[in-house]
Scaffold this motif. Structure first.
Motif, short mmCIF file in Angstrom:
data_model
loop_
_atom_site.label_atom_id
_atom_site.label_comp_id
_atom_site.label_asym_id
_atom_site.label_seq_id
_atom_site.Cartn_x
_atom_site.Cartn_y
_atom_site.Cartn_z
N LEU A 66 -1.13 6.53 11.30
CA LEU A 66 -1.89 6.21 12.36
C LEU A 66 -1.16 5.15 13.85
CD1 LEU A 66 -5.37 5.50 10.37
CD2 LEU A 66 -4.60 6.94 12.22
N CYS A 67 -0.15 5.26 12.78
CA CYS A 67 0.37 3.29 13.05
C CYS A 67 1.51 4.40 14.24
CB CYS A 67 1.59 2.38 12.22
SG CYS A 67 0.01 1.43 11.55
N HIS A 68 2.00 5.35 13.95
CA HIS A 68 2.99 5.60 14.33
C HIS A 68 2.12 6.57 16.35
CE1 HIS A 68 5.76 8.91 15.78
NE2 HIS A 68 5.33 9.94 15.26
N TYR A 69 1.57 6.90 15.67
CA TYR A 69 0.46 7.77 16.97
C TYR A 69 -0.11 6.41 17.40
CZ TYR A 69 1.32 12.07 15.01
OH TYR A 69 1.91 13.73 14.33
N ALA A 70 -0.25 5.11 17.38
CA ALA A 70 -0.85 4.45 18.01
C ALA A 70 -0.13 3.24 18.55
CB ALA A 70 -1.73 3.53 16.98
N GLY A 71 1.33 4.00 18.35
CA GLY A 71 2.23 3.28 19.07
C GLY A 71 2.87 2.04 18.37
N GLN A 72 2.49 1.94 16.86
CA GLN A 72 2.76 0.44 15.98
C GLN A 72 3.79 1.00 15.57
OE1 GLN A 72 1.39 -2.46 16.74
NE2 GLN A 72 -0.40 -1.36 18.33
N GLY A 73 4.56 -0.88 15.51
CA GLY A 73 5.64 -0.32 14.87
C GLY A 73 5.82 -0.99 13.23
N GLU A 74 6.70 -0.38 11.90
CA GLU A 74 7.15 -1.40 10.19
C GLU A 74 6.57 -2.30 10.58
OE1 GLU A 74 7.92 0.71 8.21
OE2 GLU A 74 7.78 2.62 9.61
N ASP A 75 6.10 -3.40 11.23
CA ASP A 75 5.58 -4.74 11.02
C ASP A 75 4.61 -4.52 11.21
OD1 ASP A 75 8.37 -5.83 10.56
OD2 ASP A 75 8.25 -7.04 12.92
N LEU A 118 2.78 -2.06 10.53
CA LEU A 118 1.99 -0.89 9.02
C LEU A 118 2.54 -2.22 7.87
CD1 LEU A 118 1.66 0.99 7.45
CD2 LEU A 118 4.15 2.00 8.23
N ALA A 119 3.19 -2.90 7.80
CA ALA A 119 3.19 -3.92 6.34
C ALA A 119 2.36 -4.77 6.78
CB ALA A 119 4.97 -5.00 6.60
N ASP A 120 1.39 -5.27 7.52
CA ASP A 120 0.98 -6.40 7.23
C ASP A 120 -0.75 -5.77 7.22
OD1 ASP A 120 2.14 -8.57 8.27
OD2 ASP A 120 1.88 -8.47 10.19
N PHE A 121 -1.02 -4.38 8.05
CA PHE A 121 -1.90 -3.30 8.38
C PHE A 121 -2.32 -3.07 6.61
CE2 PHE A 121 -4.13 0.07 8.01
CZ PHE A 121 -5.51 -0.34 8.74
N TRP A 122 -1.12 -2.68 6.24
CA TRP A 122 -1.44 -2.33 4.71
C TRP A 122 -1.13 -3.38 3.87
CZ3 TRP A 122 -2.29 1.76 2.44
CH2 TRP A 122 -2.43 2.68 1.11
N ALA A 123 -1.15 -4.87 3.60
CA ALA A 123 -0.97 -5.18 2.78
C ALA A 123 -2.35 -6.18 2.98
CB ALA A 123 0.21 -6.76 3.33
N GLY A 124 -2.89 -6.13 4.12
CA GLY A 124 -4.75 -6.23 4.69
C GLY A 124 -5.39 -5.87 3.53
N LEU A 125 -5.14 -3.98 4.03
CA LEU A 125 -5.99 -3.22 2.94
C LEU A 125 -6.19 -3.54 1.33
CD1 LEU A 125 -5.16 0.56 5.09
CD2 LEU A 125 -7.55 -0.91 4.94
N CYS A 126 -4.35 -3.21 1.14
CA CYS A 126 -4.43 -3.76 -0.44
C CYS A 126 -5.52 -4.68 -1.22
CB CYS A 126 -3.60 -3.72 -0.81
SG CYS A 126 -2.47 -1.86 -0.06
N GLY A 127 -5.72 -5.48 -0.26
CA GLY A 127 -5.53 -6.99 -0.55
C GLY A 127 -7.23 -7.12 -0.35
N GLU A 128 -7.95 -6.23 0.00
CA GLU A 128 -9.59 -6.25 -0.13
C GLU A 128 -9.96 -4.48 -0.64
OE1 GLU A 128 -11.64 -8.49 0.89
OE2 GLU A 128 -9.97 -10.29 1.61
N ALA A 129 -10.01 -5.05 -2.48
CA ALA A 129 -10.63 -3.31 -2.92
C ALA A 129 -11.49 -2.70 -1.66
CB ALA A 129 -10.56 -3.10 -3.69
N ASP A 130 -12.49 -3.52 -1.72
CA ASP A 130 -13.68 -2.52 -0.70
C ASP A 130 -13.38 -2.03 0.44
OD1 ASP A 130 -13.86 -5.25 0.02
OD2 ASP A 130 -15.81 -4.80 0.82
#
Length: 128
Positions: A17-26, A28-40
């Motif tokens: 999704l990040c790739h196709y949205a034109g978003q970089g690794e930073d 992605l890292a923030d997004f993934w950390a945010g998702l993993c920080g909230e189980a639901d």
């Protein structure tokens, strides 16, 4: 909540999704950390990944990621009408930004709920 294999698939899905949205690794890292920080929220993301629709089980003050997406679409209508490249035809970006905003909404609910309630689109008479 999720097994390791599903978690790995979810990460690859987020990266795609990040790739196709034109978003970089930073991002992605923030997004993934945010998702993993909230189980639901992670469960909601995985549910979407597996089913192509929303479970709407995760919420913030009664709002779901679908509410955030509809609100964002309303704001993007002006850009859609102008056919700005990268917005009109980028469902991946719309999905990613809805989840990203929802993650941020968890951290600052009052700020985002206020926006959802006050910042409506321009599609009704006499708005301006």
């Amino acid at each position: 909540m999720t097994d390791r294999q599903q978690l790995e698939r979810a990460y690859r899905f987020a990266a795609s999704l990040c790739h196709y949205a034109g978003q970089g690794e930073d991002f992605l890292a923030d997004f993934w950390a945010g998702l993993c920080g909230e189980a639901d929220l992670l469960e909601e993301f995985c549910y979407y990944m597996e089913n192509g629709t929303f479970a709407c089980r995760a919420s913030v003050q009664g709002y779901t990621v679908v509410d955030v997406m509809v609100w964002q679409i309303d704001h993007f209508k002006a850009a859609l009408d102008q056919v700005i490249p990268g917005i009109r035809d980028n469902g991946d970006k719309m999905l990613l930004m809805a989840f990203d905003t929802f993650i941020k909404m968890r951290k600052e609910p009052e700020k985002y709920v206020r926006r959802l309630r006050q910042e409506t689109g321009t599609d009704y008479p006499d708005k301006y």
